[in-house]
Design a protein around this motif. Structure first.
Motif, PDB file in Angstrom:
ATOM      1  N   ASP A  50     -11.020  11.588  -9.607  1.00  0.00           N
ATOM      2  CA  ASP A  50     -10.182  10.393  -9.563  1.00  0.00           C
ATOM      3  C   ASP A  50      -9.624  10.082  -8.168  1.00  0.00           C
ATOM      4  OD1 ASP A  50     -10.524   9.957 -12.299  1.00  0.00           O
ATOM      5  OD2 ASP A  50      -8.835  11.261 -12.801  1.00  0.00           O
ATOM      6  N   ASN A  51      -9.643  11.063  -7.271  1.00  0.00           N
ATOM      7  CA  ASN A  51      -9.040  10.891  -5.938  1.00  0.00           C
ATOM      8  C   ASN A  51     -10.021  10.984  -4.782  1.00  0.00           C
ATOM      9  OD1 ASN A  51      -5.943  10.748  -6.104  1.00  0.00           O
ATOM     10  ND2 ASN A  51      -6.451  12.363  -7.550  1.00  0.00           N
ATOM     11  N   LEU A  81      -7.530   1.884   5.592  1.00  0.00           N
ATOM     12  CA  LEU A  81      -7.142   1.085   4.426  1.00  0.00           C
ATOM     13  C   LEU A  81      -7.785  -0.297   4.388  1.00  0.00           C
ATOM     14  CD1 LEU A  81      -3.378   2.049   4.032  1.00  0.00           C
ATOM     15  CD2 LEU A  81      -5.355   2.875   2.739  1.00  0.00           C
ATOM     16  N   THR A 108      -0.900   7.159  -8.013  1.00  0.00           N
ATOM     17  CA  THR A 108      -1.986   7.343  -7.048  1.00  0.00           C
ATOM     18  C   THR A 108      -1.704   6.541  -5.781  1.00  0.00           C
ATOM     19  OG1 THR A 108      -3.524   7.577  -8.884  1.00  0.00           O
ATOM     20  CG2 THR A 108      -4.475   7.168  -6.723  1.00  0.00           C
ATOM     21  N   ASP A 140      -2.743   5.031  -1.834  1.00  0.00           N
ATOM     22  CA  ASP A 140      -3.907   4.436  -1.166  1.00  0.00           C
ATOM     23  C   ASP A 140      -4.405   5.332  -0.047  1.00  0.00           C
ATOM     24  OD1 ASP A 140      -4.036   1.720  -2.477  1.00  0.00           O
ATOM     25  OD2 ASP A 140      -1.941   1.764  -1.815  1.00  0.00           O
ATOM     26  N   LEU A 141      -3.550   6.295   0.378  1.00  0.00           N
ATOM     27  CA  LEU A 141      -3.910   7.199   1.471  1.00  0.00           C
ATOM     28  C   LEU A 141      -3.024   8.439   1.401  1.00  0.00           C
ATOM     29  CD1 LEU A 141      -4.884   6.392   5.009  1.00  0.00           C
ATOM     30  CD2 LEU A 141      -2.844   7.778   4.789  1.00  0.00           C
ATOM     31  N   TYR A 142      -3.619   9.583   1.757  1.00  0.00           N
ATOM     32  CA  TYR A 142      -2.882  10.845   1.877  1.00  0.00           C
ATOM     33  C   TYR A 142      -2.790  11.206   3.357  1.00  0.00           C
ATOM     34  CZ  TYR A 142      -3.812  11.625  -3.117  1.00  0.00           C
ATOM     35  OH  TYR A 142      -3.884  11.516  -4.480  1.00  0.00           O
ATOM     36  N   ASN A 182     -12.259   9.339  -3.421  1.00  0.00           N
ATOM     37  CA  ASN A 182     -12.505   8.201  -2.533  1.00  0.00           C
ATOM     38  C   ASN A 182     -11.257   7.697  -1.825  1.00  0.00           C
ATOM     39  OD1 ASN A 182     -15.305   8.083  -3.031  1.00  0.00           O
ATOM     40  ND2 ASN A 182     -14.889   7.089  -4.992  1.00  0.00           N
ATOM     41  N   ILE A 183     -10.131   8.358  -2.057  1.00  0.00           N
ATOM     42  CA  ILE A 183      -8.896   7.982  -1.369  1.00  0.00           C
ATOM     43  C   ILE A 183      -8.891   8.673  -0.007  1.00  0.00           C
ATOM     44  CG2 ILE A 183      -6.371   8.086  -1.419  1.00  0.00           C
ATOM     45  CD1 ILE A 183      -6.598   8.019  -4.500  1.00  0.00           C
ATOM     46  N   ARG A 202       0.842  -1.194   0.000  1.00  0.00           N
ATOM     47  CA  ARG A 202       0.000   0.000   0.000  1.00  0.00           C
ATOM     48  C   ARG A 202       0.879   1.246   0.000  1.00  0.00           C
ATOM     49  NH1 ARG A 202      -5.232  -1.912   1.615  1.00  0.00           N
ATOM     50  NH2 ARG A 202      -6.034  -0.110   0.530  1.00  0.00           N
ATOM     51  N   LYS A 214     -10.296  15.898  -2.438  1.00  0.00           N
ATOM     52  CA  LYS A 214     -11.704  15.523  -2.302  1.00  0.00           C
ATOM     53  C   LYS A 214     -12.566  16.054  -3.447  1.00  0.00           C
ATOM     54  CE  LYS A 214     -11.424  13.061   1.408  1.00  0.00           C
ATOM     55  NZ  LYS A 214     -11.756  11.640   1.379  1.00  0.00           N
TER      56      LYS A 214
END
Length: 118
Positions: free
Chosen positions: A72-73, A117, A45, A47-49, A75-76, A2, A68
């Motif tokens: 494309d992002n 995650l 891309t 999996d988490l920011y 939902n991350i 991840r 947000k």
């Protein structure tokens, strides 16, 4: 593996998070400023920011809002970290998936990341 994108201007905090999260089998890409983050390869891309609020050239809140609002992002998961504010201070400005107050317990950070995650 991840992938986590970390934006933190404090070098010591950034290094501790990088080392710890890498040891937990996360691929961590870190940025010291909002500008560095903005210049990243947008085709990569995570999996988490994980964003610090106060950055020398911007705000993690603004970065959160951009993520947000991006189709494309959106939902991350985004985690915001701050030593100076609580979630109530900016929840109307962006909608992070979690908030971590500094100073933080590194085990708590890992638990929150795992929760988002899974």
């Amino acid at each position: 593996m991840r992938k986590i994108f970390l934006v933190e201007d404090n070098e010591a905090i950034r290094e501790v998070l990088e080392i710890f999260l890498t040891s937990e089998n996360y691929d961590v890409k870190s940025f010291a400023t909002a500008g560095e983050f903005t210049e990243r390869d947008i085709h990569e891309t995570p999996d988490l920011y994980l964003f610090d609020v106060m950055l020398p050239d911007g705000s993690g809140i603004d970065l959160c809002r951009q993520i947000k609002e991006d189709h494309d992002n959106k939902n991350i998961p985004v985690i915001i970290m701050s030593a100076h504010a609580g979630l109530v201070h900016f929840e109307n400005l962006c909608e992070p998936d979690d908030f971590i107050s500094k100073p933080f317990d590194i085990g708590n950070v890992l638990d929150r990341i795992r929760k988002l995650l899974n």
